[in-house]
Design a protein around this motif. Structure first.
Motif, mmCIF file in Angstrom:
data_model
loop_
_atom_site.group_PDB
_atom_site.id
_atom_site.type_symbol
_atom_site.label_atom_id
_atom_site.label_comp_id
_atom_site.label_asym_id
_atom_site.label_seq_id
_atom_site.Cartn_x
_atom_site.Cartn_y
_atom_site.Cartn_z
ATOM 1 N N THR A 116 0.836 -1.192 0.000
ATOM 2 C CA THR A 116 0.000 0.000 0.000
ATOM 3 C C THR A 116 0.876 1.249 0.000
ATOM 4 O OG1 THR A 116 -0.120 0.031 2.422
ATOM 5 C CG2 THR A 116 -1.849 -1.179 1.247
ATOM 6 N N ARG A 117 0.317 2.333 -0.514
ATOM 7 C CA ARG A 117 0.975 3.638 -0.499
ATOM 8 C C ARG A 117 0.343 4.486 0.605
ATOM 9 N NH1 ARG A 117 -0.210 2.316 -5.883
ATOM 10 N NH2 ARG A 117 1.429 2.636 -7.461
ATOM 11 N N PRO A 118 1.014 4.681 1.732
ATOM 12 C CA PRO A 118 0.425 5.543 2.766
ATOM 13 C C PRO A 118 0.395 6.996 2.317
ATOM 14 C CG PRO A 118 2.666 4.942 3.353
ATOM 15 C CD PRO A 118 2.336 4.155 2.125
ATOM 16 N N ASN A 119 -0.660 7.694 2.680
ATOM 17 C CA ASN A 119 -0.765 9.126 2.389
ATOM 18 C C ASN A 119 0.017 9.865 3.474
ATOM 19 O OD1 ASN A 119 -1.428 11.684 1.642
ATOM 20 N ND2 ASN A 119 -3.648 11.432 1.862
ATOM 21 N N LEU A 120 1.221 10.314 3.136
ATOM 22 C CA LEU A 120 2.141 10.842 4.144
ATOM 23 C C LEU A 120 1.992 12.334 4.379
ATOM 24 C CD1 LEU A 120 5.334 8.868 3.040
ATOM 25 C CD2 LEU A 120 3.761 8.330 4.905
ATOM 26 N N GLY A 121 1.570 13.069 3.368
ATOM 27 C CA GLY A 121 1.391 14.511 3.536
ATOM 28 C C GLY A 121 2.676 15.268 3.801
ATOM 29 N N LEU A 122 3.801 14.807 3.239
ATOM 30 C CA LEU A 122 5.099 15.416 3.541
ATOM 31 C C LEU A 122 5.624 16.328 2.443
ATOM 32 C CD1 LEU A 122 6.961 12.305 5.037
ATOM 33 C CD2 LEU A 122 5.902 14.200 6.286
ATOM 34 N N VAL A 123 5.444 15.936 1.194
ATOM 35 C CA VAL A 123 6.084 16.628 0.072
ATOM 36 C C VAL A 123 5.019 17.046 -0.937
ATOM 37 C CG1 VAL A 123 7.759 16.429 -1.804
ATOM 38 C CG2 VAL A 123 8.206 15.304 0.391
ATOM 39 N N GLU A 124 5.101 18.285 -1.375
ATOM 40 C CA GLU A 124 4.118 18.790 -2.335
ATOM 41 C C GLU A 124 4.473 18.354 -3.746
ATOM 42 O OE1 GLU A 124 2.928 23.149 -3.988
ATOM 43 O OE2 GLU A 124 2.778 22.863 -1.802
ATOM 44 N N PHE A 125 3.448 17.914 -4.480
ATOM 45 C CA PHE A 125 3.590 17.591 -5.897
ATOM 46 C C PHE A 125 2.373 18.147 -6.619
ATOM 47 C CE2 PHE A 125 3.013 15.091 -9.722
ATOM 48 C CZ PHE A 125 4.302 15.012 -10.234
ATOM 49 N N ASN A 126 2.624 19.003 -7.598
ATOM 50 C CA ASN A 126 1.535 19.648 -8.360
ATOM 51 C C ASN A 126 0.500 20.286 -7.429
ATOM 52 O OD1 ASN A 126 2.753 18.951 -10.746
ATOM 53 N ND2 ASN A 126 1.304 17.316 -11.270
ATOM 54 N N GLY A 127 0.989 20.959 -6.391
ATOM 55 C CA GLY A 127 0.105 21.713 -5.518
ATOM 56 C C GLY A 127 -0.572 20.925 -4.418
ATOM 57 N N SER A 128 -0.242 19.645 -4.265
ATOM 58 C CA SER A 128 -0.892 18.833 -3.237
ATOM 59 C C SER A 128 0.137 17.966 -2.501
ATOM 60 C CB SER A 128 -1.947 17.923 -3.881
ATOM 61 O OG SER A 128 -2.462 17.004 -2.937
ATOM 62 N N LYS A 129 -0.120 17.730 -1.212
ATOM 63 C CA LYS A 129 0.701 16.810 -0.423
ATOM 64 C C LYS A 129 -0.004 15.477 -0.202
ATOM 65 C CE LYS A 129 3.413 20.270 2.102
ATOM 66 N NZ LYS A 129 3.846 20.743 3.458
ATOM 67 N N GLU A 130 -1.081 15.252 -0.925
ATOM 68 C CA GLU A 130 -1.808 13.979 -0.817
ATOM 69 C C GLU A 130 -1.073 12.928 -1.646
ATOM 70 O OE1 GLU A 130 -4.848 13.465 0.940
ATOM 71 O OE2 GLU A 130 -4.284 15.402 1.818
ATOM 72 N N ASN A 131 0.008 12.390 -1.090
ATOM 73 C CA ASN A 131 0.817 11.428 -1.825
ATOM 74 C C ASN A 131 1.710 10.655 -0.856
ATOM 75 O OD1 ASN A 131 3.402 12.921 -1.450
ATOM 76 N ND2 ASN A 131 2.402 14.457 -2.745
ATOM 77 N N ASN A 132 2.518 9.754 -1.403
ATOM 78 C CA ASN A 132 3.431 8.935 -0.594
ATOM 79 C C ASN A 132 4.890 9.305 -0.843
ATOM 80 O OD1 ASN A 132 3.200 7.840 -3.248
ATOM 81 N ND2 ASN A 132 4.052 5.897 -2.555
ATOM 82 N N ILE A 133 5.138 10.561 -1.224
ATOM 83 C CA ILE A 133 6.505 11.023 -1.493
ATOM 84 C C ILE A 133 7.211 11.340 -0.174
ATOM 85 C CG2 ILE A 133 7.905 12.790 -2.634
ATOM 86 C CD1 ILE A 133 5.580 13.192 -4.604
ATOM 87 N N ILE A 134 8.476 10.897 -0.068
ATOM 88 C CA ILE A 134 9.268 11.189 1.130
ATOM 89 C C ILE A 134 10.423 12.141 0.852
ATOM 90 C CG2 ILE A 134 8.734 8.999 2.275
ATOM 91 C CD1 ILE A 134 11.594 8.092 1.364
ATOM 92 N N LEU A 135 10.796 12.318 -0.433
ATOM 93 C CA LEU A 135 11.989 13.111 -0.718
ATOM 94 C C LEU A 135 11.903 13.718 -2.108
ATOM 95 C CD1 LEU A 135 14.935 13.723 0.455
ATOM 96 C CD2 LEU A 135 15.698 11.881 -1.057
ATOM 97 N N LYS A 136 12.311 14.976 -2.203
ATOM 98 C CA LYS A 136 12.562 15.602 -3.489
ATOM 99 C C LYS A 136 13.799 16.480 -3.331
ATOM 100 C CE LYS A 136 9.688 19.778 -3.033
ATOM 101 N NZ LYS A 136 8.587 20.571 -3.643
ATOM 102 N N GLY A 137 14.374 16.903 -4.449
ATOM 103 C CA GLY A 137 15.567 17.734 -4.374
ATOM 104 C C GLY A 137 16.820 16.897 -4.203
ATOM 105 N N VAL A 138 17.733 17.362 -3.349
ATOM 106 C CA VAL A 138 19.032 16.698 -3.171
ATOM 107 C C VAL A 138 18.843 15.220 -2.823
ATOM 108 C CG1 VAL A 138 21.141 16.620 -1.782
ATOM 109 C CG2 VAL A 138 20.166 18.827 -2.452
ATOM 110 N N GLY A 139 19.493 14.360 -3.595
ATOM 111 C CA GLY A 139 19.453 12.919 -3.339
ATOM 112 C C GLY A 139 18.365 12.165 -4.045
ATOM 113 N N ALA A 140 17.463 12.846 -4.735
ATOM 114 C CA ALA A 140 16.255 12.190 -5.232
ATOM 115 C C ALA A 140 16.405 11.514 -6.588
ATOM 116 C CB ALA A 140 15.101 13.198 -5.300
ATOM 117 N N HIS A 141 17.596 11.522 -7.183
ATOM 118 C CA HIS A 141 17.761 10.736 -8.414
ATOM 119 C C HIS A 141 17.969 9.258 -8.089
ATOM 120 C CE1 HIS A 141 18.807 9.576 -12.457
ATOM 121 N NE2 HIS A 141 19.937 9.049 -12.009
ATOM 122 N N ALA A 142 18.744 8.979 -7.062
ATOM 123 C CA ALA A 142 18.964 7.601 -6.624
ATOM 124 C C ALA A 142 19.190 7.637 -5.119
ATOM 125 C CB ALA A 142 20.150 6.975 -7.347
ATOM 126 N N PHE A 143 18.233 7.120 -4.369
ATOM 127 C CA PHE A 143 18.200 7.228 -2.910
ATOM 128 C C PHE A 143 18.063 5.817 -2.349
ATOM 129 C CE2 PHE A 143 15.724 8.120 1.051
ATOM 130 C CZ PHE A 143 16.638 8.960 1.679
#
Length: 509
Positions: A116-143
């Motif tokens: 399952t993908r938990p709704n984490l509310g941590l990182v904004e994507f296209n104006g919303s934080k309703e997603n399972n993203i934990i990281l963007k920016g530095v380090g996000a090509h291969a983490f």
């Protein structure tokens, strides 16, 4: 300066190397154990069995370039980290989504099968934080996260990771987390700077050697693997390329194994996926992606979707002609790896989105999962990509399974074969084997002295026939399993097989 050594290697009275195995489990993944074959015995590479698709990367923040994935078990929870990325390799395709910067996403499971993908509310994507993203920016090509098993690890750094991408300075950046979800940089500066790093780069705590060990991408006559070590995850030794011996398909058909073991990595390695094997942590297993460009051949034209290959190849030929699959490598010292030249994970018999560059990337991590059989023992699961880099739709991750320790076996057909180990010393009172036979087949074990003479009471003729399929069968001689009188002595094991495989062995108290 890195210092490498073979764990548990000592010298006998005659100067021959003696493996001090104690109570540890031994596998046949690197050829170290066997000194002689007879009959039709050989070392056989096995292949994982495809199971269900566990993740279809169809969310807007995911995409068709979901590589560099990590899976590990954390108590009663399974964790998955995967890159959300999309690339338009062919422009002006109807219904194709736009490209977006890489992000890293998180999924979890209670069994390693249903995710399952938990709704984490941590990182904004296209104006919303309703997603399972934990990281963007530095380090996000291969983490590449891992749970730090160092005994004195601080609670706020219970999880660590190396990451690359979207930084002003070239190199690998160190991250820490108290919960595996909320991540912070340990240092604003990269901690490893020598290397290309344009792939999955990883690190872990090596408890057998008492240090952190990293494996990363660099180039040496193509894509290759380098390694370095650290005591604190911040200051790292100078990276060095790893060394290789390849395992030729004919290697086990000669009395002299080393004569058939030739140096070289065989193919370019796009990833490395090296880790301590949790059931035998003195062994490091790697599941690198083989990268090979075979050009615009007749077979390339016969592979699925030749028209799409041509269009992808317009911007870069390798986008149309390169292909990838999964391999197996193994090491006892972290520096020299035995390469199985044959593929461990082939792209498979799929008729549309397969046999492309980006296919069959194995995730970093092995986990134990329930068997498909109600009364079956636990098995190992690994995960690999499919449908990568296609113009419509997203990558999918498929689960594969293999028996415990089932990567390589000592095998012989019904005609029979034998293998004799190098001198070894053990602890414990019983010998157990992970094996499988046919209804007509069996395994027998003889314990010899250092010079190769059968020890009375433990000869081949006195060994009770062993048949069936078991992860931990006790070996007996005339009905007795007791070997404690031989513990600490230098001995050899002689194994005789008929239509059977032995995957591993160990001595137990």
């Amino acid at each position: 300066m890195l210092h490498y050594f073979a764990l548990g290697t000592i010298r006998g009275d005659d100067g021959a190397a003696v493996l001090d195995i104690g109570l540890r489990r031994e596998l046949f993944v690197d050829g170290t154990l066997i000194t002689k074959f007879a009959g039709k015995a050989e070392l056989r590479l096995h292949h994982p069995v495809p199971q269900e698709v566990v993740l279809d990367c169809d969310r807007p923040w995911e995409g068709n370039s979901v590589n560099y994935n990590t899976v590990f078990q954390d108590g009663d929870r399974y964790r998955m980290y995967y890159r959300g990325s999309h690339g338009n390799y062919v422009p002006y395709v109807p219904d194709n989504r736009p490209n977006h910067p890489d992000v890293y996403c998180y999924a979890e499971s209670s069994d390693g099968i249903r995710w399952t993908r938990p709704n984490l509310g941590l990182v904004e994507f296209n104006g919303s934080k309703e997603n399972n993203i934990i990281l963007k920016g530095v380090g996000a090509h291969a983490f590449s996260p891992f749970k730090d098993s160092r005994p004195d690890c601080q609670p706020d750094a219970k999880y660590k990771a190396l990451g690359v991408g979207y930084a002003k300075k070239h190199g690998l950046y160190a991250f820490q987390s108290p919960d595996g979800i909320r991540w912070t940089l340990i240092s604003p500066e990269p901690v490893i700077t020598e290397g290309a790093f344009d792939s999955q780069n990883l690190a872990f705590w090596d408890g057998k050697r008492g240090e952190y060990r990293a494996y990363s991408r660099h180039f040496r006559k193509g894509r290759d693997i380098q390694t370095c070590t650290s005591k604190d995850f911040i200051k790292w030794s100078t990276p060095q390329f790893v060394d290789y011996d390849s395992w030729d398909k004919s290697a086990a058909k000669s009395d002299d194994l080393e004569a058939n073991s030739r140096p070289g990595r065989v193919s370019q390695f796009y990833t490395n996926q090296i880790m301590p094997y949790h059931r035998a942590p003195h062994l490091l297993l790697g599941f690198p992606t083989r990268y090979i460009d075979r050009g615009w051949s007749a077979s390339a034209r016969a592979l699925p979707r030749y028209d799409y290959r041509l269009r992808r190849g317009l911007t870069s030929r390798r986008e149309g002609t390169a292909i990838t699959d999964g391999m197996l490598i193994a090491s006892r010292d972290g520096q020299r790896f035995r390469v199985w030249a044959d593929s461990f994970l082939r792209p498979g018999l799929r008729s549309r989105a397969s046999w492309f560059y980006g296919d069959a990337y194995q995730a970093w991590g092995l986990v134990e999962t329930k068997s498909a059989f109600e009364d079956g023992p636990l098995e190992l699961s690994l995960y690999a990509t499919e449908r990568n880099h296609q113009e419509v739709g997203g990558t999918v991750l498929r689960r594969y399974t293999i028996r415990m320790d089932g990567f390589v076996s000592l095998r012989a057909p019904l005609a029979g074969g034998e293998a004799t180990t190098k001198p070894l010393r053990f602890a414990g009172s019983q010998l157990r084997i992970n094996f499988a036979s046919s209804a007509a087949g069996d395994v027998r074990v003889e314990i010899q002295d250092e010079s190769g003479r059968p020890i009375p009471g433990y000869s081949m003729n006195q060994c009770d026939d062993i048949y069936g399929d078991d992860l931990d069968r006790t070996v007996t001689w005339n009905g007795s399993a007791d070997v404690r009188q031989l513990a600490g002595q230098t001995v050899r094991l002689r194994l005789a097989l008929e239509d059977a495989d032995v995957f591993s062995f160990r001595f137990v108290e």
